[in-house]
Structure formats: C-alpha cells, structure tokens
Enzyme design. Structure first.
Site, PDB file in Angstrom:
ATOM      1  N   GLU A   1       0.852  -1.145   0.498  1.00 21.26           N
ATOM      2  CA  GLU A   1       0.101   0.027   0.218  1.00 21.26           C
ATOM      3  C   GLU A   1       0.610   1.847   0.315  1.00 21.26           C
ATOM      4  O   GLU A   1       0.725   2.201   0.265  1.00 21.26           O
ATOM      5  CB  GLU A   1      -0.890  -0.275   1.122  1.00 21.26           C
TER       6      GLU A   1
ATOM      7  N   HIS B   1      -7.329  -2.935   9.196  1.00 24.52           N
ATOM      8  CA  HIS B   1      -8.120  -3.720   8.859  1.00 24.52           C
ATOM      9  C   HIS B   1      -9.443  -4.243   9.565  1.00 24.52           C
ATOM     10  O   HIS B   1     -10.346  -4.730  10.238  1.00 24.52           O
ATOM     11  CB  HIS B   1      -7.932  -5.272   7.908  1.00 24.52           C
TER      12      HIS B   1
ATOM     13  N   HIS C   1      -2.996   2.767   8.473  1.00 19.68           N
ATOM     14  CA  HIS C   1      -4.104   2.165   7.364  1.00 19.68           C
ATOM     15  C   HIS C   1      -4.147   0.561   8.426  1.00 19.68           C
ATOM     16  O   HIS C   1      -3.217   0.048   8.614  1.00 19.68           O
ATOM     17  CB  HIS C   1      -3.608   1.467   6.045  1.00 19.68           C
TER      18      HIS C   1
ATOM     19  N   HIS D   1     -12.947  -2.891   2.302  1.00 18.69           N
ATOM     20  CA  HIS D   1     -10.736  -3.107   2.737  1.00 18.69           C
ATOM     21  C   HIS D   1     -10.805  -2.622   4.140  1.00 18.69           C
ATOM     22  O   HIS D   1     -10.661  -3.443   4.939  1.00 18.69           O
ATOM     23  CB  HIS D   1     -10.409  -1.852   1.602  1.00 18.69           C
TER      24      HIS D   1
HETATM   25 ZN   LIG Z   1      -5.244  -3.033   3.443  1.00 19.26          ZN
END
Ligand SMILES: [Zn+2]
Length: 219
Positions: A81, A102, A100, A163
């Site tokens: 990413e 999840h 970032h 996501h």
């Molecule tokens: Zn991700």
C-alpha cells in the site's frame, strides 16, 4: 535568545516510534495477522512497514525507506500500500504519519459501503461533519491511492470500501491514536444502528462544536 525550531527526530527515533505504534495498534486488536501498515515522513520520502509485517516480527529496523517517487531506498520490500501512503503525503502537507488498518468495525461498515455520519460529536475531530467511505478499488492500485488521497485531503480519516480504514495525523503516535478513535467511533455507530436510528448533529450543533474545538485545540 531567539526561539529555534525543535530539531527533527532522528531516523532511529522515527523507527522506534513506528515500531512502538505498530505494537500499540496490534495490542488493541487493530492490526491482525499481517493486515494494515504504518508510515511517517522521513526527509523527502517516508519510512513504511515492510510487506508482510506482523506484530511478531516487526522491529525498528524493519521499516523501509521509500523516496517520494516510490523507489525503495533501503533493503526490504515496502508495503504493497505504499502508493496509497505516498498519495496522501503528496496531497496533505500537514500529514506527518499514516495508519491503515482492517480493524473490525471500520471494515464491517466499509463492506456495506457505509460512511459514518455525524451521529457523535467526536466525528468532528476528523475535520468535518462525517467520515466518508470511498468506493472499492484493488489493494495497492493507483485508483485506491487516488481515492484515499482525495478523501484524506478533506478529512483526517476515511473508510475504504470493502477493505478497511486509513488515518493521518502529525506524527505516528497521534495517527495510531486516531486509528484507535476511528475504530471506537465505528463500533459505537454500529451499536447505535442496532439500538435504533442514530440521530445526527444539526448544522448549528456543528458550528458550535467547531467553535469550541478551535478554542480548546480539540480534535
Ligand atoms: Zn489493506
């Protein structure tokens, strides 16, 4: 004596802070297995967690230096990413670090294409009166980078369709706390939806909130 700007943190200090925040996020259940990634600005580029990072293996030395053009400057493979992180730094000058995840509740909402409306005043800490959810795009793609960059130019966090979530803040400790806050707000919004129909703050409520927040440098 004239005031002088504080010295920029050393590379060693940035690496230690990144590893500490990675473990903080893992401890709070926001990073599971090898999902999620963290980064901070470093010179003209960034330091970012490696591809396949996990709490078991992450070390200060694991973070990969990447130039602004995306080329890795050190050893190790940077997170897939990396383009999304670079897109946010390019568009948001005040972003010093990015997280970032999840995380469960953010991801549950994002999988229904649901952003978070202004149902609680702490939503305002993200820079507006809602926390948007951007449409789905393939992980690691330029399309996802563009969607996240555009959303984070207007807010300090957003959900990523089907996501997860992404946040920025001035440094990695603040960005990790913001990701934790976003997960907490997402959990509360899901609970509120189960209890009934969440009420949202009015435009007048938000005017008053933002005036008070400016007074207390809140957010
Ligand atoms: Zn991700």
């Amino acid at each position: 004596m004239a005031d002088t700007a504080p010295a920029a943190p050393t590379e060693a200090a940035l690496r230690a802070a990144l590893a500490e925040s990675y473990l903080y996020l893992s401890r709070h259940g926001l990073l599971e297995l090898n999902s999620g990634n963290v980064s901070c600005r470093f010179g003209d580029g960034i330091l970012i967690s490696p591809n396949g990072a996990s709490a078991e293996t992450i070390r200060p030395g694991s973070f990969v230096a990447v130039a602004a053009d995306g080329s890795a400057a050190g050893s190790g493979r940077p997170s897939s990413e990396t383009p999304m992180h670079l897109a946010v730094y390019a568009r948001v000058p005040e972003a010093g670090a990015i997280v970032h995840t999840h995380s469960d509740h953010c991801t549950a909402l994002a999988c229904c294409g649901l952003g978070i409306p202004g149902f609680h005043y702490l939503v305002g800490g993200f820079g507006g009166d809602d926390i948007p959810c951007v449409p789905y795009a393939t992980f690691g793609s330029a399309e996802l980078a563009e969607l996240a960059g555009a959303a984070l130019a207007r807010r300090k966090g957003c959900l990523l369709g089907n996501h997860g979530a992404i946040c920025h803040d001035r440094d990695i400790a603040a960005a990790a706390a913001r990701a934790h806050r976003l997960e907490s707000i997402a959990r509360q919004y899901l609970l509120a939806r189960q209890a009934g129909t969440p009420l949202t703050l009015t435009a007048e409520n938000w005017r008053d909130y933002h005036a008070m927040a400016a007074k207390f440098r809140y957010g």
